[in-house]
Design a protein around this motif. Structure first.
Motif, PDB file in Angstrom:
ATOM      1  N   GLY A 287       2.270  -8.174   1.215  1.00 17.54           N
ATOM      2  CA  GLY A 287       3.564  -7.549   0.991  1.00 17.54           C
ATOM      3  C   GLY A 287       3.717  -6.977  -0.398  1.00 17.54           C
ATOM      4  O   GLY A 287       4.284  -5.891  -0.585  1.00 17.54           O
ATOM      5  N   GLU A 288       3.190  -7.678  -1.408  1.00 21.43           N
ATOM      6  CA  GLU A 288       3.365  -7.239  -2.790  1.00 21.43           C
ATOM      7  C   GLU A 288       2.548  -5.996  -3.099  1.00 21.43           C
ATOM      8  O   GLU A 288       2.988  -5.125  -3.870  1.00 21.43           O
ATOM      9  CB  GLU A 288       2.997  -8.374  -3.750  1.00 21.43           C
ATOM     10  CG  GLU A 288       3.378  -8.133  -5.188  1.00 21.43           C
ATOM     11  CD  GLU A 288       4.853  -8.335  -5.503  1.00 21.43           C
ATOM     12  OE1 GLU A 288       5.198  -8.385  -6.700  1.00 21.43           O
ATOM     13  OE2 GLU A 288       5.671  -8.454  -4.558  1.00 21.43           O
ATOM     14  N   ASP A 290       1.979  -3.601  -1.000  1.00 19.60           N
ATOM     15  CA  ASP A 290       2.772  -2.518  -0.420  1.00 19.60           C
ATOM     16  C   ASP A 290       4.007  -2.230  -1.263  1.00 19.60           C
ATOM     17  O   ASP A 290       4.337  -1.062  -1.534  1.00 19.60           O
ATOM     18  CB  ASP A 290       3.173  -2.904   1.007  1.00 19.60           C
ATOM     19  CG  ASP A 290       4.073  -1.864   1.657  1.00 19.60           C
ATOM     20  OD1 ASP A 290       3.612  -0.722   1.850  1.00 19.60           O
ATOM     21  OD2 ASP A 290       5.238  -2.187   1.960  1.00 19.60           O
ATOM     22  N   ARG A 291       4.698  -3.283  -1.709  1.00 16.83           N
ATOM     23  CA  ARG A 291       5.920  -3.084  -2.500  1.00 16.83           C
ATOM     24  C   ARG A 291       5.627  -2.340  -3.800  1.00 16.83           C
ATOM     25  O   ARG A 291       6.422  -1.510  -4.254  1.00 16.83           O
ATOM     26  CB  ARG A 291       6.570  -4.434  -2.813  1.00 16.83           C
ATOM     27  CG  ARG A 291       7.303  -5.058  -1.644  1.00 16.83           C
ATOM     28  CD  ARG A 291       8.056  -6.313  -2.064  1.00 16.83           C
ATOM     29  NE  ARG A 291       7.162  -7.430  -2.348  1.00 16.83           N
ATOM     30  CZ  ARG A 291       6.782  -8.334  -1.451  1.00 16.83           C
ATOM     31  NH1 ARG A 291       7.172  -8.231  -0.193  1.00 16.83           N
ATOM     32  NH2 ARG A 291       6.002  -9.337  -1.792  1.00 16.83           N
ATOM     33  N   THR A 292       4.499  -2.616  -4.411  1.00 20.65           N
ATOM     34  CA  THR A 292       4.194  -2.017  -5.713  1.00 20.65           C
ATOM     35  C   THR A 292       3.935  -0.524  -5.607  1.00 20.65           C
ATOM     36  O   THR A 292       4.441   0.269  -6.413  1.00 20.65           O
ATOM     37  CB  THR A 292       2.998  -2.735  -6.350  1.00 20.65           C
ATOM     38  OG1 THR A 292       3.282  -4.131  -6.438  1.00 20.65           O
ATOM     39  CG2 THR A 292       2.704  -2.199  -7.742  1.00 20.65           C
ATOM     40  N   ARG A 294       4.988   1.433  -3.259  1.00 18.45           N
ATOM     41  CA  ARG A 294       6.262   2.063  -2.885  1.00 18.45           C
ATOM     42  C   ARG A 294       7.194   2.175  -4.090  1.00 18.45           C
ATOM     43  O   ARG A 294       7.912   3.181  -4.241  1.00 18.45           O
ATOM     44  CB  ARG A 294       6.926   1.260  -1.764  1.00 18.45           C
ATOM     45  CG  ARG A 294       6.232   1.395  -0.412  1.00 18.45           C
ATOM     46  CD  ARG A 294       6.763   0.362   0.573  1.00 18.45           C
ATOM     47  NE  ARG A 294       8.205   0.483   0.765  1.00 18.45           N
ATOM     48  CZ  ARG A 294       8.966  -0.468   1.299  1.00 18.45           C
ATOM     49  NH1 ARG A 294       8.421  -1.618   1.676  1.00 18.45           N
ATOM     50  NH2 ARG A 294      10.275  -0.275   1.441  1.00 18.45           N
ATOM     51  N   ALA A 295       7.187   1.171  -4.966  1.00 16.78           N
ATOM     52  CA  ALA A 295       8.037   1.220  -6.153  1.00 16.78           C
ATOM     53  C   ALA A 295       7.614   2.350  -7.085  1.00 16.78           C
ATOM     54  O   ALA A 295       8.458   3.060  -7.648  1.00 16.78           O
ATOM     55  CB  ALA A 295       8.000  -0.114  -6.886  1.00 16.78           C
ATOM     56  N   GLU A 306      16.074   2.113  -4.378  1.00 18.44           N
ATOM     57  CA  GLU A 306      14.943   1.598  -3.610  1.00 18.44           C
ATOM     58  C   GLU A 306      14.076   0.685  -4.476  1.00 18.44           C
ATOM     59  O   GLU A 306      13.595  -0.355  -4.004  1.00 18.44           O
ATOM     60  CB  GLU A 306      14.108   2.757  -3.063  1.00 18.44           C
ATOM     61  CG  GLU A 306      12.925   2.320  -2.213  1.00 18.44           C
ATOM     62  CD  GLU A 306      12.108   3.488  -1.691  1.00 18.44           C
ATOM     63  OE1 GLU A 306      10.945   3.267  -1.302  1.00 18.44           O
ATOM     64  OE2 GLU A 306      12.639   4.629  -1.676  1.00 18.44           O
ATOM     65  N   LEU A 310      13.117  -3.379  -3.784  1.00 22.09           N
ATOM     66  CA  LEU A 310      11.734  -3.866  -3.805  1.00 22.09           C
ATOM     67  C   LEU A 310      11.573  -4.987  -4.834  1.00 22.09           C
ATOM     68  O   LEU A 310      10.816  -5.939  -4.611  1.00 22.09           O
ATOM     69  CB  LEU A 310      10.779  -2.713  -4.102  1.00 22.09           C
ATOM     70  CG  LEU A 310      10.672  -1.652  -2.997  1.00 22.09           C
ATOM     71  CD1 LEU A 310       9.982  -0.395  -3.529  1.00 22.09           C
ATOM     72  CD2 LEU A 310       9.911  -2.208  -1.794  1.00 22.09           C
ATOM     73  N   ALA A 313      12.955  -8.147  -3.296  1.00 21.42           N
ATOM     74  CA  ALA A 313      12.031  -8.631  -2.272  1.00 21.42           C
ATOM     75  C   ALA A 313      10.805  -9.278  -2.910  1.00 21.42           C
ATOM     76  O   ALA A 313      10.289 -10.288  -2.420  1.00 21.42           O
ATOM     77  CB  ALA A 313      11.616  -7.479  -1.351  1.00 21.42           C
ATOM     78  N   SER A 314      10.352  -8.710  -4.010  1.00 19.43           N
ATOM     79  CA  SER A 314       9.218  -9.279  -4.734  1.00 19.43           C
ATOM     80  C   SER A 314       9.551 -10.675  -5.237  1.00 19.43           C
ATOM     81  O   SER A 314       8.762 -11.616  -5.098  1.00 19.43           O
ATOM     82  CB  SER A 314       8.830  -8.369  -5.902  1.00 19.43           C
ATOM     83  OG  SER A 314       7.856  -8.980  -6.726  1.00 19.43           O
TER      84      SER A 314
END
Length: 402
Positions: A287-288, A290-292, A294-295, A306, A310, A313-314
């Protein structure tokens, strides 16, 4: 109640720190320094505990530095003497890369000796040096005070020997020093941030390829606030190594060679083969990563809301799945989250290795002072500990001052 000016921690500027360290060198050694260097700490906006898992991280160098001043020692000396100004402690260290063997050597010396050993291994003979240093990077706060010390040492050795290391070689040399001499199996983010930092830029670092993509961060309307919980942590107590081992064992059971090739469906399909902690760590890593990415895309496109989602969520993943947060960090994030959009808060999360240290919060600039007041008042009320807050823009990386 304290004013926001009192609560906002203002450190010495880099020129002020340089001046003071130069003066201290002359007072301690009776001669002016020949070389002065600086290396910054860092804060990571998002991408935690995935630098050693082939992930992406999004750090920046901060306006807090380790400054070192050095000069060649008298010919009769065969060791270098490093003096920590703020800790008022000395270490006499071998310039041939010999390991530490003195029981009363201060804890910071292992980082310095590791860099001396790594530099010696490159084949460059090291002179005996008289060195003093000080730092405005908070200790034990998850802002890479150790990496700043390592990179400052390597930069000083470059200045003293007339050597210019390849920047990646320099960062990796410092990472190896932390592995071999401090016993912390860190990834590459901290040292790369201190070496490669640039003003006005976040750094999207691909920890598999070591490629760096600059992410401009120059919006005056958004401020990055760092809040130190003032709960100290040590990452050589086994917690960091345990989580790295759990990630490695989970990846092996999933049957992939890199976390970059793993998706959550892979994790779910192997759930029966994973221990509970392995499943949690794997869920965070996937997940992290993907989050990074996207950020970074969202920042480049100006979609700050957004980015904030993120970040939250992180933090939740770090607290629940990776289990490296603590009650104090959770409280600081919850306090920021409760202030919310109405109070100018965009997002907040713990940053660094965890088990204490700092949070990083994106907040609208014109509401930052009010947020500091709220965080300090409510955190101290619930914990009895006063946090310290400061803002920072992306700062230049390590460099020779003189």
């Amino acid at each position: 109640m304290n004013s926001s000016d009192e609560l906002h921690t203002v450190a010495e500027t880099l020129p002020q720190l340089v001046t003071r360290v130069r003066q201290s060198h002359e007072e301690i050694y009776g001669k002016p320094p020949e070389f002065v260097v600086a290396a910054p700490g860092r804060v990571n906006l998002i991408g935690e505990h995935i630098d050693y898992n082939d992930g992406f991280v999004l750090p920046m160098a901060i306006e807090r530095y380790v400054v070192m001043a050095g000069s060649r020692a008298d010919a009769k000396h065969v060791q270098s003497r490093f003096h920590s100004i703020s800790m008022d402690s000395d270490a006499f260290l071998a310039t041939d890369g010999s390991p530490l063997d003195l029981p009363d050597t201060p804890g910071w010396a292992c980082y310095v000796q590791g860099v001396l050993a790594g530099f010696a291994a490159t084949g460059h003979p090291l002179p005996a040096l008289d060195v003093c240093f000080d730092s405005t990077v908070p200790l034990g706060g998850g802002l890479s005070s150790s990496a700043a010390l390592e990179v400052a040492t390597a930069t000083l050795l470059e200045a003293a020997t007339g050597t210019t290391l390849d920047l990646r070689q320099k960062a990796l040399l410092c990472q190896k020093a932390e592995h071999d001499f401090a016993g912390v199996p860190c990834g590459i983010m901290d040292q790369f941030s201190s070496v490669f930092g640039n003003a006005g830029e976040l750094m999207l670092l691909d920890c598999r390829s070591q490629d760096i993509t600059a992410v401009p961060f120059t919006d005056d309307g958004v401020t990055l606030l760092i809040t130190n919980s003032n709960v100290k942590h040590e990452l050589n107590g086994g917690e960091y190594a345990e989580r790295r081992s759990q990630c490695d064992s989970a990846l092996k059971k999933i049957g992939k060679s890199s976390w970059r090739d793993v998706c959550q469906d892979d994790v779910e399909s192997h759930r029966d083969h994973l221990t509970g902690p392995e499943y949690q760590r794997a869920t965070h890593v996937v997940g992290e990563i993907d989050r990074t990415t996207r950020a970074a895309e969202a920042i480049s496109a100006g979609r700050m809301d957004e980015v904030g989602e993120l970040m939250y969520a992180s933090h939740d993943s770090l607290s629940n799945d990776f289990e490296v947060s603590c009650s104090e960090l959770d409280l600081l994030v919850d306090l920021a989250r409760n202030v919310g959009d109405a109070g100018g808060v965009i997002g907040s999360r713990m940053t660094g290795g965890g088990f204490g240290g700092c949070t990083v919060t994106l907040v609208k600039t014109d509401t930052a002072a009010a947020l500091i007041d709220t965080l300090v008042k409510n955190y101290e009320s619930e914990t009895g500990v006063k946090p310290s807050c400061f803002t920072s823009c992306p700062a230049p990386g390590a460099h020779i001052v003189k």
